[in-house]
Design a protein around this motif. Structure first.
Motif, PDB file in Angstrom:
ATOM      1  N   ASP A  65      18.562 -41.748  15.926  1.00 29.39           N
ATOM      2  CA  ASP A  65      17.848 -43.133  16.424  1.00 29.39           C
ATOM      3  C   ASP A  65      16.575 -43.327  15.513  1.00 29.39           C
ATOM      4  O   ASP A  65      15.718 -42.433  15.141  1.00 29.39           O
ATOM      5  N   TRP A  66      16.694 -44.549  15.121  1.00 29.03           N
ATOM      6  CA  TRP A  66      15.506 -44.918  14.268  1.00 29.03           C
ATOM      7  C   TRP A  66      14.721 -46.092  15.120  1.00 29.03           C
ATOM      8  O   TRP A  66      15.110 -46.997  15.549  1.00 29.03           O
ATOM      9  N   THR A  67      13.311 -45.783  15.107  1.00 34.08           N
ATOM     10  CA  THR A  67      12.467 -46.603  16.159  1.00 34.08           C
ATOM     11  C   THR A  67      11.606 -47.300  15.219  1.00 34.08           C
ATOM     12  O   THR A  67      10.988 -46.686  14.112  1.00 34.08           O
ATOM     13  N   TYR A  68      10.744 -48.372  15.419  1.00 37.86           N
ATOM     14  CA  TYR A  68       9.903 -49.146  14.751  1.00 37.86           C
ATOM     15  C   TYR A  68       8.905 -49.506  15.747  1.00 37.86           C
ATOM     16  O   TYR A  68       8.870 -50.226  16.769  1.00 37.86           O
ATOM     17  N   ARG A  69       7.389 -49.541  15.019  1.00 36.51           N
ATOM     18  CA  ARG A  69       6.505 -50.227  15.711  1.00 36.51           C
ATOM     19  C   ARG A  69       5.821 -50.995  14.562  1.00 36.51           C
ATOM     20  O   ARG A  69       5.409 -50.620  13.665  1.00 36.51           O
ATOM     21  N   PRO A  70       5.557 -52.147  14.880  1.00 39.10           N
ATOM     22  CA  PRO A  70       4.976 -53.200  13.826  1.00 39.10           C
ATOM     23  C   PRO A  70       3.339 -52.852  13.506  1.00 39.10           C
ATOM     24  O   PRO A  70       2.852 -52.137  14.288  1.00 39.10           O
ATOM     25  N   LEU A  71       2.889 -53.056  12.432  1.00 35.64           N
ATOM     26  CA  LEU A  71       1.678 -52.813  11.931  1.00 35.64           C
ATOM     27  C   LEU A  71       0.642 -53.142  12.929  1.00 35.64           C
ATOM     28  O   LEU A  71      -0.222 -52.653  13.175  1.00 35.64           O
ATOM     29  N   SER A  72       0.893 -54.346  13.367  1.00 35.45           N
ATOM     30  CA  SER A  72      -0.113 -55.124  14.494  1.00 35.45           C
ATOM     31  C   SER A  72      -0.034 -54.298  15.925  1.00 35.45           C
ATOM     32  O   SER A  72      -0.819 -54.515  16.847  1.00 35.45           O
ATOM     33  N   GLY A  73       0.709 -53.159  15.863  1.00 28.00           N
ATOM     34  CA  GLY A  73       0.860 -52.586  17.272  1.00 28.00           C
ATOM     35  C   GLY A  73       2.018 -53.068  18.140  1.00 28.00           C
ATOM     36  O   GLY A  73       2.597 -53.913  17.799  1.00 28.00           O
ATOM     37  N   GLY A  74       1.839 -52.440  19.504  1.00 27.62           N
ATOM     38  CA  GLY A  74       2.990 -53.076  20.311  1.00 27.62           C
ATOM     39  C   GLY A  74       3.909 -51.833  20.641  1.00 27.62           C
ATOM     40  O   GLY A  74       3.839 -50.508  20.256  1.00 27.62           O
ATOM     41  N   THR A 123       5.444 -48.540  11.291  1.00 23.82           N
ATOM     42  CA  THR A 123       5.937 -47.233  11.487  1.00 23.82           C
ATOM     43  C   THR A 123       7.276 -46.944  11.885  1.00 23.82           C
ATOM     44  O   THR A 123       7.743 -47.719  12.754  1.00 23.82           O
ATOM     45  N   PHE A 124       7.829 -46.133  11.261  1.00 23.46           N
ATOM     46  CA  PHE A 124       9.263 -45.921  11.679  1.00 23.46           C
ATOM     47  C   PHE A 124       9.486 -44.379  11.881  1.00 23.46           C
ATOM     48  O   PHE A 124       8.833 -43.546  11.319  1.00 23.46           O
ATOM     49  N   ILE A 125      10.320 -44.108  12.843  1.00 16.92           N
ATOM     50  CA  ILE A 125      10.331 -42.840  13.579  1.00 16.92           C
ATOM     51  C   ILE A 125      11.990 -42.681  13.485  1.00 16.92           C
ATOM     52  O   ILE A 125      12.787 -42.977  13.887  1.00 16.92           O
ATOM     53  N   CYS A 126      12.177 -41.400  12.888  1.00 20.84           N
ATOM     54  CA  CYS A 126      13.487 -40.706  12.726  1.00 20.84           C
ATOM     55  C   CYS A 126      13.574 -39.830  13.757  1.00 20.84           C
ATOM     56  O   CYS A 126      13.090 -38.524  13.881  1.00 20.84           O
ATOM     57  N   SER A 127      14.419 -39.980  14.858  1.00 17.69           N
ATOM     58  CA  SER A 127      14.771 -38.997  15.810  1.00 17.69           C
ATOM     59  C   SER A 127      16.216 -38.377  15.798  1.00 17.69           C
ATOM     60  O   SER A 127      17.100 -39.152  15.744  1.00 17.69           O
ATOM     61  N   VAL A 128      16.540 -36.960  16.038  1.00 15.73           N
ATOM     62  CA  VAL A 128      17.828 -36.335  16.003  1.00 15.73           C
ATOM     63  C   VAL A 128      17.881 -35.615  17.113  1.00 15.73           C
ATOM     64  O   VAL A 128      17.059 -34.693  17.363  1.00 15.73           O
ATOM     65  N   TYR A 135      15.026 -30.823  21.206  1.00 19.15           N
ATOM     66  CA  TYR A 135      13.581 -30.984  20.998  1.00 19.15           C
ATOM     67  C   TYR A 135      13.397 -30.784  19.643  1.00 19.15           C
ATOM     68  O   TYR A 135      13.734 -29.885  18.992  1.00 19.15           O
ATOM     69  N   HIS A 136      12.331 -31.450  19.160  1.00 17.28           N
ATOM     70  CA  HIS A 136      11.944 -31.591  17.755  1.00 17.28           C
ATOM     71  C   HIS A 136      10.729 -32.013  17.472  1.00 17.28           C
ATOM     72  O   HIS A 136      10.034 -32.749  18.310  1.00 17.28           O
ATOM     73  N   ASN A 137      10.239 -31.815  16.329  1.00 17.10           N
ATOM     74  CA  ASN A 137       8.831 -32.475  15.683  1.00 17.10           C
ATOM     75  C   ASN A 137       9.118 -34.259  15.635  1.00 17.10           C
ATOM     76  O   ASN A 137      10.315 -34.524  15.524  1.00 17.10           O
ATOM     77  N   ILE A 138       8.080 -34.933  15.549  1.00 17.68           N
ATOM     78  CA  ILE A 138       8.178 -36.395  15.602  1.00 17.68           C
ATOM     79  C   ILE A 138       7.607 -36.799  14.188  1.00 17.68           C
ATOM     80  O   ILE A 138       6.489 -37.460  14.198  1.00 17.68           O
ATOM     81  N   PRO A 139       8.295 -36.691  13.136  1.00 23.53           N
ATOM     82  CA  PRO A 139       7.820 -37.363  11.759  1.00 23.53           C
ATOM     83  C   PRO A 139       7.581 -38.819  11.798  1.00 23.53           C
ATOM     84  O   PRO A 139       8.579 -39.518  12.048  1.00 23.53           O
ATOM     85  N   GLN A 140       6.413 -39.219  11.330  1.00 22.07           N
ATOM     86  CA  GLN A 140       6.502 -40.825  11.075  1.00 22.07           C
ATOM     87  C   GLN A 140       6.457 -41.214   9.848  1.00 22.07           C
ATOM     88  O   GLN A 140       5.903 -40.460   8.815  1.00 22.07           O
ATOM     89  N   THR A 141       7.342 -42.472   9.525  1.00 25.83           N
ATOM     90  CA  THR A 141       6.994 -42.864   8.250  1.00 25.83           C
ATOM     91  C   THR A 141       6.555 -44.359   8.027  1.00 25.83           C
ATOM     92  O   THR A 141       6.929 -45.245   8.793  1.00 25.83           O
ATOM     93  N   VAL A 142       5.471 -44.173   7.217  1.00 23.00           N
ATOM     94  CA  VAL A 142       4.657 -45.870   7.311  1.00 23.00           C
ATOM     95  C   VAL A 142       5.458 -46.456   6.286  1.00 23.00           C
ATOM     96  O   VAL A 142       5.172 -46.247   4.996  1.00 23.00           O
ATOM     97  N   LEU A 143       5.720 -47.681   6.340  1.00 20.34           N
ATOM     98  CA  LEU A 143       6.437 -48.677   5.317  1.00 20.34           C
ATOM     99  C   LEU A 143       5.201 -49.507   4.867  1.00 20.34           C
ATOM    100  O   LEU A 143       4.742 -50.333   5.764  1.00 20.34           O
ATOM    101  N   VAL A 144       5.148 -49.670   3.543  1.00 24.82           N
ATOM    102  CA  VAL A 144       4.200 -50.752   3.011  1.00 24.82           C
ATOM    103  C   VAL A 144       5.031 -51.442   2.106  1.00 24.82           C
ATOM    104  O   VAL A 144       5.456 -51.060   1.228  1.00 24.82           O
TER     105      VAL A 144
END
Length: 218
Positions: A65-74, A123-128, A135-144
């Motif tokens: 699962d890939w999830t996304y949160r906009p730069l403005s938050g939410g 911010t994008f988060i890859c979940s496997v 159970y795993h770590n939660i790495p975050q990717t910031v897209l610019v």
């Protein structure tokens, strides 16, 4: 027999015994890695890398699962889902713009975003999940997302002014080189330069100095 929790001979209470299921250790053995920051350009596809390692064999139950949160938050929103086959989002701003670029057999869960725009920054988060490894770590990717640099009007003007000057200098150097070569050949035969040839050479030297030091000829 002493009851669990009762005080012992030394006055200390014995701690309750808690058993840890052996499966918990295996459930924590899934590791995910993703790029912390990815730079993209408007209109050019960008790859969001995500790799994982699991202690369990890869099966059809593996979920990405890939999830996304906009730069403005939410709130986080799911923009891509994978289980046996890719399931891109069918709604929202990323509709028809995200494609699968991974290979779960090789531990790859990467995706591609087509035609990124400024509003995709976030911010994008890859979940496997690969049961029993869930159970795993939660790495975050910031897209610019930015726009590719373009020549400013000042830079373009400087190029247009500087380029002709360089060409003139090159032509003068070629011309002077030819004249010196001819004069050198004539000098071997005892030829003496005329006043016209001398003044012509001096004129070429003056032109070169004007272009070199920015002087104005009279």
């Amino acid at each position: 027999m002493r009851r669990r929790g009762a005080a012992g001979p030394g006055g200390n209470e014995s701690l309750p015994f808690v058993s840890v299921p052996s499966g918990v250790c295996n459930a924590l053995s899934l590791d995910i890695k993703a790029s912390p920051k990815v730079r993209a350009f408007v209109g050019e596809q960008v790859l969001l890398k995500c790799s994982f390692k699991s202690s369990s064999p890869i099966t059809e139950n593996l979920l990405v699962d890939w999830t996304y949160r906009p730069l403005s938050g939410g709130q986080m929103e799911t923009v891509f889902h994978y289980q046996s086959i890719p399931h891109p989002t069918t709604a929202g701003k990323f509709k028809d713009r995200i494609s699968w670029a991974g290979n779960v057999a090789n531990g790859d869960a990467s995706i591609i975003i087509q035609n990124p725009v400024f509003s995709d920054n976030g911010t994008f988060i890859c979940s496997v999940k690969n049961p029993p490894d869930v159970y795993h770590n939660i790495p975050q990717t910031v897209l610019v997302v930015t726009e590719r640099g373009k020549l400013t009007s000042a830079a373009l003007l400087s190029i247009l002014v500087f380029l002709p000057s360089v060409l003139v200098v090159i032509l003068l150097l070629v011309r002077m080189g030819r004249k010196f070569r001819v004069l050198k050949e004539k000098g071997k035969c005892g030829y003496k330069k005329s006043s016209i040839e001398v003044s012509d050479e001096m004129f070429c030297m003056c032109e070169l100095c004007v272009l070199r030091f920015g002087l104005k000829s009279p």
